[in-house]
Design a protein around this motif. Sequence first.
Motif, PDB file in Angstrom:
ATOM      1  N   LYS A 232       1.473   0.399  15.474  1.00  0.00           N
ATOM      2  CA  LYS A 232       2.646   0.046  14.689  1.00  0.00           C
ATOM      3  C   LYS A 232       2.229  -0.382  13.288  1.00  0.00           C
ATOM      4  O   LYS A 232       1.137  -0.913  13.085  1.00  0.00           O
ATOM      5  CB  LYS A 232       3.433  -1.066  15.377  1.00  0.00           C
ATOM      6  CG  LYS A 232       4.189  -0.594  16.608  1.00  0.00           C
ATOM      7  CD  LYS A 232       5.150  -1.647  17.103  1.00  0.00           C
ATOM      8  CE  LYS A 232       6.021  -1.111  18.223  1.00  0.00           C
ATOM      9  NZ  LYS A 232       7.031  -2.101  18.681  1.00  0.00           N
ATOM     10  N   LEU A 233       3.102  -0.152  12.328  1.00  0.00           N
ATOM     11  CA  LEU A 233       2.749  -0.291  10.922  1.00  0.00           C
ATOM     12  C   LEU A 233       3.340  -1.542  10.295  1.00  0.00           C
ATOM     13  O   LEU A 233       4.483  -1.919  10.578  1.00  0.00           O
ATOM     14  CB  LEU A 233       3.245   0.929  10.140  1.00  0.00           C
ATOM     15  CG  LEU A 233       2.621   2.277  10.484  1.00  0.00           C
ATOM     16  CD1 LEU A 233       3.401   3.387   9.797  1.00  0.00           C
ATOM     17  CD2 LEU A 233       1.166   2.316  10.075  1.00  0.00           C
ATOM     18  N   GLU A 234       2.535  -2.174   9.433  1.00  0.00           N
ATOM     19  CA  GLU A 234       3.051  -3.139   8.468  1.00  0.00           C
ATOM     20  C   GLU A 234       3.539  -2.332   7.273  1.00  0.00           C
ATOM     21  O   GLU A 234       2.757  -1.664   6.600  1.00  0.00           O
ATOM     22  CB  GLU A 234       1.952  -4.112   8.033  1.00  0.00           C
ATOM     23  CG  GLU A 234       1.441  -5.037   9.117  1.00  0.00           C
ATOM     24  CD  GLU A 234       2.348  -6.238   9.303  1.00  0.00           C
ATOM     25  OE1 GLU A 234       3.396  -6.290   8.642  1.00  0.00           O
ATOM     26  OE2 GLU A 234       1.997  -7.110  10.117  1.00  0.00           O
ATOM     27  N   LEU A 235       4.837  -2.335   7.015  1.00  0.00           N
ATOM     28  CA  LEU A 235       5.362  -1.572   5.890  1.00  0.00           C
ATOM     29  C   LEU A 235       4.892  -2.172   4.569  1.00  0.00           C
ATOM     30  O   LEU A 235       4.771  -3.402   4.455  1.00  0.00           O
ATOM     31  CB  LEU A 235       6.890  -1.554   5.943  1.00  0.00           C
ATOM     32  CG  LEU A 235       7.515  -0.821   7.129  1.00  0.00           C
ATOM     33  CD1 LEU A 235       9.037  -0.921   7.068  1.00  0.00           C
ATOM     34  CD2 LEU A 235       7.092   0.635   7.164  1.00  0.00           C
ATOM     35  N   PRO A 236       4.619  -1.334   3.569  1.00  0.00           N
ATOM     36  CA  PRO A 236       4.117  -1.845   2.277  1.00  0.00           C
ATOM     37  C   PRO A 236       5.214  -2.468   1.423  1.00  0.00           C
ATOM     38  O   PRO A 236       5.415  -2.097   0.263  1.00  0.00           O
ATOM     39  CB  PRO A 236       3.537  -0.589   1.625  1.00  0.00           C
ATOM     40  CG  PRO A 236       4.332   0.532   2.197  1.00  0.00           C
ATOM     41  CD  PRO A 236       4.646   0.137   3.612  1.00  0.00           C
ATOM     42  N   VAL A 237       5.940  -3.400   2.016  1.00  0.00           N
ATOM     43  CA  VAL A 237       6.936  -4.172   1.269  1.00  0.00           C
ATOM     44  C   VAL A 237       6.432  -5.594   1.053  1.00  0.00           C
ATOM     45  O   VAL A 237       7.185  -6.461   0.623  1.00  0.00           O
ATOM     46  CB  VAL A 237       8.285  -4.192   2.018  1.00  0.00           C
ATOM     47  CG1 VAL A 237       8.875  -2.798   2.077  1.00  0.00           C
ATOM     48  CG2 VAL A 237       8.130  -4.759   3.423  1.00  0.00           C
ATOM     49  N   LYS A 238       5.172  -5.813   1.335  1.00  0.00           N
ATOM     50  CA  LYS A 238       4.555  -7.125   1.158  1.00  0.00           C
ATOM     51  C   LYS A 238       3.055  -6.955   1.072  1.00  0.00           C
ATOM     52  O   LYS A 238       2.491  -5.950   1.531  1.00  0.00           O
ATOM     53  CB  LYS A 238       4.902  -8.051   2.334  1.00  0.00           C
ATOM     54  CG  LYS A 238       4.514  -7.487   3.691  1.00  0.00           C
ATOM     55  CD  LYS A 238       4.967  -8.400   4.819  1.00  0.00           C
ATOM     56  CE  LYS A 238       4.633  -7.832   6.191  1.00  0.00           C
ATOM     57  NZ  LYS A 238       5.412  -6.620   6.503  1.00  0.00           N
ATOM     58  N   LEU A 239       2.382  -7.927   0.463  1.00  0.00           N
ATOM     59  CA  LEU A 239       0.926  -7.988   0.490  1.00  0.00           C
ATOM     60  C   LEU A 239       0.501  -8.789   1.707  1.00  0.00           C
ATOM     61  O   LEU A 239       1.080  -9.832   2.018  1.00  0.00           O
ATOM     62  CB  LEU A 239       0.389  -8.658  -0.778  1.00  0.00           C
ATOM     63  CG  LEU A 239       0.635  -7.957  -2.110  1.00  0.00           C
ATOM     64  CD1 LEU A 239      -0.052  -8.721  -3.228  1.00  0.00           C
ATOM     65  CD2 LEU A 239       0.156  -6.519  -2.082  1.00  0.00           C
ATOM     66  N   VAL A 240      -0.490  -8.289   2.412  1.00  0.00           N
ATOM     67  CA  VAL A 240      -1.011  -8.997   3.583  1.00  0.00           C
ATOM     68  C   VAL A 240      -2.519  -9.152   3.407  1.00  0.00           C
ATOM     69  O   VAL A 240      -3.217  -8.215   3.032  1.00  0.00           O
ATOM     70  CB  VAL A 240      -0.694  -8.250   4.893  1.00  0.00           C
ATOM     71  CG1 VAL A 240       0.787  -8.287   5.181  1.00  0.00           C
ATOM     72  CG2 VAL A 240      -1.156  -6.801   4.848  1.00  0.00           C
TER      73      VAL A 240
END
Length: 368
Positions: A232-240
């Motif tokens: 599952k993906l962390e969407l690139p709507v935030k910096l992690v």
Amino acid sequence: MESLWKLMYLLEPTSLTLIVTAVFVTFASASRALDHGKEMERNLDFSEASITLDRSQALMIPLASSCSLLIMFYLFASVSHLVTAFTAVASTSALFFCLSPYVTLLKTQLCLTDPLVSRCCFKSFTRSQGILLLVCVGTVAGWLVSGHWLLNNLLGICICVAFVSHVRLPNIKICSLLLVCLFVYDIFWVFFSERFFGANVMVSVATQKASNPVHRVAESLSLPGLQLITKKLELPVKLVFPRNLLGGIVPGQDSIDYMMLGLGDMAIPGMLLALVLCFDHRKNKESSQDLISRGHKYVWYALSGYGVGLVAALAAGILSQSPQPALLYLVPSTLGPVVFLSWSRRELKELWEGSESKSNVKAHPMEV
């Protein structure tokens, strides 16, 4: 005393990396917006590629963002694949936009020929642009397959830069309206949404992961190796950023092991920085005096305020052990110094109304 010791977490590599990256991205977004504005002035074909917000649009942004939050909160499982596909297309376009100037600069310095390949949508498409497009598509495909946080951050940064470059603010009046509305928006959805919706909507949306369409394709084609890789993906709507940077290079860790910062917490202040940077640039062109006699530029006060506000937001989160609305700290720390400094310099009216009103005033005597 114990609270002061907790603030030592701000000196950890993850916190410092997050702060430095956010400040750099915010300033880079403003600088790219200035360059993009110059490109539009030189080439009128680019004029449709930029949107200048008016009062009604500024008011609609918090409302549209609230509706999007609720849709993502209640229907994310149903629209997850659609959101991922849209994000992939937007990321490819943003990465292409950010890398194009460097390709052009490299081509000019090396004196490389760049023959025309084809025309698409009434615009020329050269060989270097085709190669760059393939690189961008490959990068996004790598993110889809691996879900790595570095690729996630790269695409998120490009989306932020592209957004600030294409969505512009005409003056401080519209900017203040937008920032105040988003100030209230961020506070409500972080602090008070749980009272109305039974959960912290902002945190829930920020921490949920999207299903991977590549995994669905691998499952339908019976490719077990690819199924194991695609998570599952962390969407690139935030910096992690992993709390342990050295141990966090391997993808697939739980989201609780990451520090996060939403793109809006960089893009919205970045729009303010882009506005004052363009104002500084215009004043420098109009003034015959050197920069030292005029004093420091507005952009450095806004950028310093952004850094202070970001540190304050992180410190508040550490002390309270709860999520904080970053705009609660970033809006006063960025908008406040600009307004006060322009008032002290007697330039607030000019900055408040923007350059368009000034050009209109100058045009009247010529018409008479």
